[in-house]
Design a protein around this motif. Structure first.
Motif, PDB file in Angstrom:
ATOM      1  N   GLU A 144     -28.223  50.657 -13.773  1.00 27.39           N
ATOM      2  CA  GLU A 144     -27.678  51.046 -12.471  1.00 27.39           C
ATOM      3  C   GLU A 144     -28.529  52.122 -11.802  1.00 27.39           C
ATOM      4  OE1 GLU A 144     -23.657  52.231 -12.934  1.00 27.39           O
ATOM      5  OE2 GLU A 144     -22.937  50.254 -13.559  1.00 27.39           O
ATOM      6  N   ASP A 145     -29.236  52.892 -12.610  1.00 27.87           N
ATOM      7  CA  ASP A 145     -30.057  53.975 -12.068  1.00 27.87           C
ATOM      8  C   ASP A 145     -31.484  53.530 -11.752  1.00 27.87           C
ATOM      9  OD1 ASP A 145     -27.908  55.708 -12.446  1.00 27.87           O
ATOM     10  OD2 ASP A 145     -28.499  56.135 -14.515  1.00 27.87           O
ATOM     11  N   GLY A 146     -31.762  52.227 -11.925  1.00 27.95           N
ATOM     12  CA  GLY A 146     -33.108  51.726 -11.669  1.00 27.95           C
ATOM     13  C   GLY A 146     -33.410  51.671 -10.180  1.00 27.95           C
ATOM     14  N   ALA A 147     -34.648  51.290  -9.884  1.00 24.81           N
ATOM     15  CA  ALA A 147     -35.090  51.270  -8.486  1.00 24.81           C
ATOM     16  C   ALA A 147     -35.013  49.880  -7.866  1.00 24.81           C
ATOM     17  CB  ALA A 147     -36.526  51.801  -8.399  1.00 24.81           C
ATOM     18  N   TRP A 148     -34.207  48.999  -8.454  1.00 20.36           N
ATOM     19  CA  TRP A 148     -34.074  47.657  -7.905  1.00 20.36           C
ATOM     20  C   TRP A 148     -33.338  47.692  -6.571  1.00 20.36           C
ATOM     21  CZ3 TRP A 148     -36.896  44.159 -10.273  1.00 20.36           C
ATOM     22  CH2 TRP A 148     -37.167  44.306 -11.631  1.00 20.36           C
ATOM     23  N   PRO A 149     -33.653  46.784  -5.651  1.00 22.09           N
ATOM     24  CA  PRO A 149     -32.892  46.729  -4.392  1.00 22.09           C
ATOM     25  C   PRO A 149     -31.437  46.357  -4.653  1.00 22.09           C
ATOM     26  CG  PRO A 149     -34.378  44.844  -4.570  1.00 22.09           C
ATOM     27  CD  PRO A 149     -34.738  45.780  -5.686  1.00 22.09           C
ATOM     28  N   GLY A 150     -30.568  46.714  -3.717  1.00 22.05           N
ATOM     29  CA  GLY A 150     -29.132  46.503  -3.895  1.00 22.05           C
ATOM     30  C   GLY A 150     -28.764  45.065  -4.178  1.00 22.05           C
ATOM     31  N   VAL A 151     -29.467  44.112  -3.561  1.00 25.27           N
ATOM     32  CA  VAL A 151     -29.108  42.704  -3.744  1.00 25.27           C
ATOM     33  C   VAL A 151     -29.312  42.283  -5.196  1.00 25.27           C
ATOM     34  CG1 VAL A 151     -31.431  41.891  -3.091  1.00 25.27           C
ATOM     35  CG2 VAL A 151     -29.451  40.361  -2.873  1.00 25.27           C
ATOM     36  N   ILE A 152     -30.292  42.839  -5.878  1.00 20.63           N
ATOM     37  CA  ILE A 152     -30.499  42.492  -7.283  1.00 20.63           C
ATOM     38  C   ILE A 152     -29.443  43.165  -8.155  1.00 20.63           C
ATOM     39  CG2 ILE A 152     -32.064  42.839  -9.247  1.00 20.63           C
ATOM     40  CD1 ILE A 152     -34.344  42.065  -7.427  1.00 20.63           C
ATOM     41  N   ASP A 153     -29.060  44.400  -7.816  1.00 20.70           N
ATOM     42  CA  ASP A 153     -27.959  45.050  -8.536  1.00 20.70           C
ATOM     43  C   ASP A 153     -26.689  44.210  -8.420  1.00 20.70           C
ATOM     44  OD1 ASP A 153     -29.577  47.179  -9.247  1.00 20.70           O
ATOM     45  OD2 ASP A 153     -28.973  48.407  -7.535  1.00 20.70           O
ATOM     46  N   GLU A 154     -26.435  43.703  -7.217  1.00 22.27           N
ATOM     47  CA  GLU A 154     -25.249  42.885  -6.991  1.00 22.27           C
ATOM     48  C   GLU A 154     -25.337  41.568  -7.773  1.00 22.27           C
ATOM     49  OE1 GLU A 154     -24.692  42.366  -2.795  1.00 22.27           O
ATOM     50  OE2 GLU A 154     -24.955  44.514  -2.393  1.00 22.27           O
ATOM     51  N   GLU A 195     -23.307  32.220  -2.208  1.00 18.26           N
ATOM     52  CA  GLU A 195     -21.932  32.732  -2.207  1.00 18.26           C
ATOM     53  C   GLU A 195     -21.808  34.096  -1.529  1.00 18.26           C
ATOM     54  OE1 GLU A 195     -20.175  32.904  -6.068  1.00 18.26           O
ATOM     55  OE2 GLU A 195     -20.790  30.860  -6.606  1.00 18.26           O
ATOM     56  N   ASN A 196     -22.867  34.911  -1.611  1.00 18.53           N
ATOM     57  CA  ASN A 196     -22.693  36.326  -1.273  1.00 18.53           C
ATOM     58  C   ASN A 196     -23.672  36.901  -0.244  1.00 18.53           C
ATOM     59  OD1 ASN A 196     -20.675  37.222  -3.568  1.00 18.53           O
ATOM     60  ND2 ASN A 196     -22.226  35.972  -4.570  1.00 18.53           N
ATOM     61  N   TRP A 197     -24.702  36.170   0.110  1.00 18.26           N
ATOM     62  CA  TRP A 197     -25.734  36.761   0.960  1.00 18.26           C
ATOM     63  C   TRP A 197     -25.847  35.990   2.267  1.00 18.26           C
ATOM     64  CZ3 TRP A 197     -27.846  41.348   0.180  1.00 18.26           C
ATOM     65  CH2 TRP A 197     -28.968  41.729   0.913  1.00 18.26           C
ATOM     66  N   ALA A 256     -31.457  28.806 -10.581  1.00 20.84           N
ATOM     67  CA  ALA A 256     -30.176  28.217 -10.183  1.00 20.84           C
ATOM     68  C   ALA A 256     -29.115  29.295 -10.029  1.00 20.84           C
ATOM     69  CB  ALA A 256     -29.741  27.180 -11.219  1.00 20.84           C
ATOM     70  N   GLU A 257     -29.104  30.275 -10.947  1.00 18.11           N
ATOM     71  CA  GLU A 257     -28.126  31.361 -10.863  1.00 18.11           C
ATOM     72  C   GLU A 257     -28.371  32.206  -9.611  1.00 18.11           C
ATOM     73  OE1 GLU A 257     -25.634  31.492 -12.710  1.00 18.11           O
ATOM     74  OE2 GLU A 257     -26.142  30.431 -14.558  1.00 18.11           O
ATOM     75  N   TRP A 258     -29.631  32.521  -9.353  1.00 14.64           N
ATOM     76  CA  TRP A 258     -29.995  33.352  -8.206  1.00 14.64           C
ATOM     77  C   TRP A 258     -29.606  32.683  -6.879  1.00 14.64           C
ATOM     78  CZ3 TRP A 258     -31.127  37.919  -6.430  1.00 14.64           C
ATOM     79  CH2 TRP A 258     -31.980  38.128  -5.342  1.00 14.64           C
ATOM     80  N   THR A 259     -29.933  31.402  -6.747  1.00 11.67           N
ATOM     81  CA  THR A 259     -29.613  30.719  -5.492  1.00 11.67           C
ATOM     82  C   THR A 259     -28.107  30.524  -5.329  1.00 11.67           C
ATOM     83  OG1 THR A 259     -30.072  28.586  -6.580  1.00 11.67           O
ATOM     84  CG2 THR A 259     -31.847  29.566  -5.302  1.00 11.67           C
ATOM     85  N   LEU A 305     -37.926  36.612   6.257  1.00 12.81           N
ATOM     86  CA  LEU A 305     -37.707  35.183   6.098  1.00 12.81           C
ATOM     87  C   LEU A 305     -36.233  34.868   6.298  1.00 12.81           C
ATOM     88  CD1 LEU A 305     -39.705  34.372   2.816  1.00 12.81           C
ATOM     89  CD2 LEU A 305     -40.348  33.707   5.134  1.00 12.81           C
ATOM     90  N   SER A 306     -35.958  33.738   6.922  1.00 19.09           N
ATOM     91  CA  SER A 306     -34.564  33.302   6.958  1.00 19.09           C
ATOM     92  C   SER A 306     -34.147  32.977   5.525  1.00 19.09           C
ATOM     93  CB  SER A 306     -34.412  32.060   7.851  1.00 19.09           C
ATOM     94  OG  SER A 306     -35.029  30.936   7.239  1.00 19.09           O
ATOM     95  N   LEU A 307     -32.860  33.095   5.237  1.00 16.88           N
ATOM     96  CA  LEU A 307     -32.383  32.826   3.879  1.00 16.88           C
ATOM     97  C   LEU A 307     -32.668  31.387   3.472  1.00 16.88           C
ATOM     98  CD1 LEU A 307     -30.939  33.732   1.327  1.00 16.88           C
ATOM     99  CD2 LEU A 307     -28.759  33.169   2.440  1.00 16.88           C
ATOM    100  N   ASP A 308     -32.469  30.448   4.403  1.00 15.18           N
ATOM    101  CA  ASP A 308     -32.716  29.039   4.083  1.00 15.18           C
ATOM    102  C   ASP A 308     -34.169  28.813   3.697  1.00 15.18           C
ATOM    103  OD1 ASP A 308     -30.103  28.301   4.507  1.00 15.18           O
ATOM    104  OD2 ASP A 308     -30.421  27.607   6.562  1.00 15.18           O
ATOM    105  N   ASN A 309     -35.099  29.394   4.461  1.00 16.58           N
ATOM    106  CA  ASN A 309     -36.517  29.222   4.146  1.00 16.58           C
ATOM    107  C   ASN A 309     -36.877  29.903   2.830  1.00 16.58           C
ATOM    108  OD1 ASN A 309     -37.101  27.661   6.342  1.00 16.58           O
ATOM    109  ND2 ASN A 309     -38.036  29.284   7.550  1.00 16.58           N
TER     110      ASN A 309
END
Length: 270
Positions: free
Chosen positions: A243-253, A211-213, A203-206, A172-176
Motif C-alpha cells: 500500500e505504501d508503494g509508488a504504484w498509481p491508484g488504478v493498480i492499487d485498486e 467493471e471499474n474504470w 484477462a484479470e486486468w481487462t 489513450l481511450s480505454l477501448d484503444n
C-alpha cells in the motif's frame, strides 16, 4: 595486456560482421566504448560517413518507390502505401509486430510513415541493405527476438502509446488501450501470464477495467501497467506490491479487486 574474454571476442566478431572493418579497428572502437557493441558501431559509422550518406540515398530511393504519387505527399507514405509496405515486410497488422514496425520507423501515427523516420530507422539497423527482401528478413529476426528481449519489448510497448493516440489527445481511450494490450501481451510479444501458476493477468486486468474504470489511460498508467505486468508474471502472489508503494491508484485498486475476487473464489470452492 590481459587476454580478451569470450564476450569481448564475440563483440569483435559481431562488429566486423556489421561494419566490414578489421579486427584491429573493431577492438579500438569497442575498447573506447567499454565493449558496448551498439555504441561502438554507431561511433564507427559516424566517423566513416561515406557509406552512411550513400545509405541515406538508397533508403530515399526505396521510400520513393513505395509512394503513390497520386495520393501521397513527397515525404509521407499515406495509409494505403504504409499498409502495403508493412504487408510487404510481413508485419502482422493485428498483432505485436505492428507496433514493432511503427517504433522502428518512428511513425507519427498508425497508418503514416515519414521519409525521415523511414531513413533514420532503417539506417540504424546496421548491415541491412536498402531492399525490401533484406528489410523483410531483418524484421523477422526482430519479431523473433521480441519475446525474449525485454529492452526491445519495453521500447515497442512505450511507443505504442505514442503512435496509438488519436489526433492531439494526450491519453489513450480505454477501448484503444485494451485493444493494444491484447495485441502486445501475446506472442510474438510477451504474454502477461504468470510463470508458475499460469494466472491470466491480462484477462484479470481487462475484466477489472471494464467493471471499474471509465477514464482514459494516461502515459503513466500505460507505462506502469508494463512494470506491474513484468513483476506479476514473476510473483503471482503479488508480494512485491504494498500500500505504501509508488504504484498509481488504478493498480492499487486492481490489486484490492483481485485479492477480494480470489478470496470469494476460494469460499465458493470450499
Amino acid at each position: 595486456m590481459p587476454p580478451m574474454s569470450s564476450i569481448q571476442r564475440a563483440a569483435i566478431t559481431s562488429f566486423t560482421s556489421i561494419t566490414g572493418a578489421t579486427d584491429k579497428i573493431a577492438q579500438r572502437y569497442l575498447k573506447n566504448t567499454g565493449y558496448k557493441l551498439n555504441e561502438a558501431v554507431d561511433a564507427y559509422f559516424q566517423t566513416n560517413a561515406g557509406p552512411s550518406t550513400n545509405k541515406d540515398g538508397q533508403l530515399g530511393k526505396l521510400f520513393d518507390s513505395l509512394r503513390n504519387d497520386a495520393e501521397d505527399q513527397k515525404d509521407v507514405l499515406g495509409a494505403d502505401s504504409s499498409m502495403a509496405y508493412l504487408q510487404a515486410i510481413d508485419v502482422d497488422l493485428e498483432g505485436t509486430s505492428l507496433f514493432l514496425a511503427m517504433e522502428l520507423v518512428q511513425a507519427p501515427t498508425i497508418g503514416e510513415i515519414t521519409r525521415e523516420g523511414f531513413i533514420k530507422g532503417w539506417k540504424a539497423q546496421h548491415g541491412v541493405d536498402a531492399k525490401l527482401d533484406a528489410q523483410k528478413q531483418h524484421f523477422k529476426k526482430l519479431v523473433d527476438s521480441l519475446g525474449k528481449d525485454r529492452d526491445l519489448f519495453r521500447r515497442v510497448y512505450r511507443y505504442a502509446f505514442v503512435v496509438g493516440r488519436e489526433g492531439d489527445q494526450r491519453a489513450l481511450s480505454l477501448d484503444n488501450a485494451m485493444l493494444y494490450w491484447e495485441m502486445l501481451f501475446q506472442k510474438p510479444g510477451q504474454p502477461w501470464v504468470g510463470n508458475s501458476a499460469g494466472t491470466d493477468w491480462l484477462a484479470e486486468w481487462t475484466a477489472f477495467l471494464r467493471e471499474n474504470w471509465t477514464r482514459s489511460v494516461s502515459r503513466d498508467m500505460w507505462n506502469q501497467a508494463l512494470e506491474f505486468a513484468v513483476k506479476s508474471r514473476e510473483d503471482e502472489t503479488l508480494g512485491f506490491w504494498s500500500e505504501d508503494g509508488a504504484w498509481p491508484g488504478v493498480i492499487d485498486e486492481f490489486v484490492d479487486w483481485y485479492k477480494r475476487k480470489s478470496e470469494m473464489d476460494v469460499d465458493v470452492d470450499a
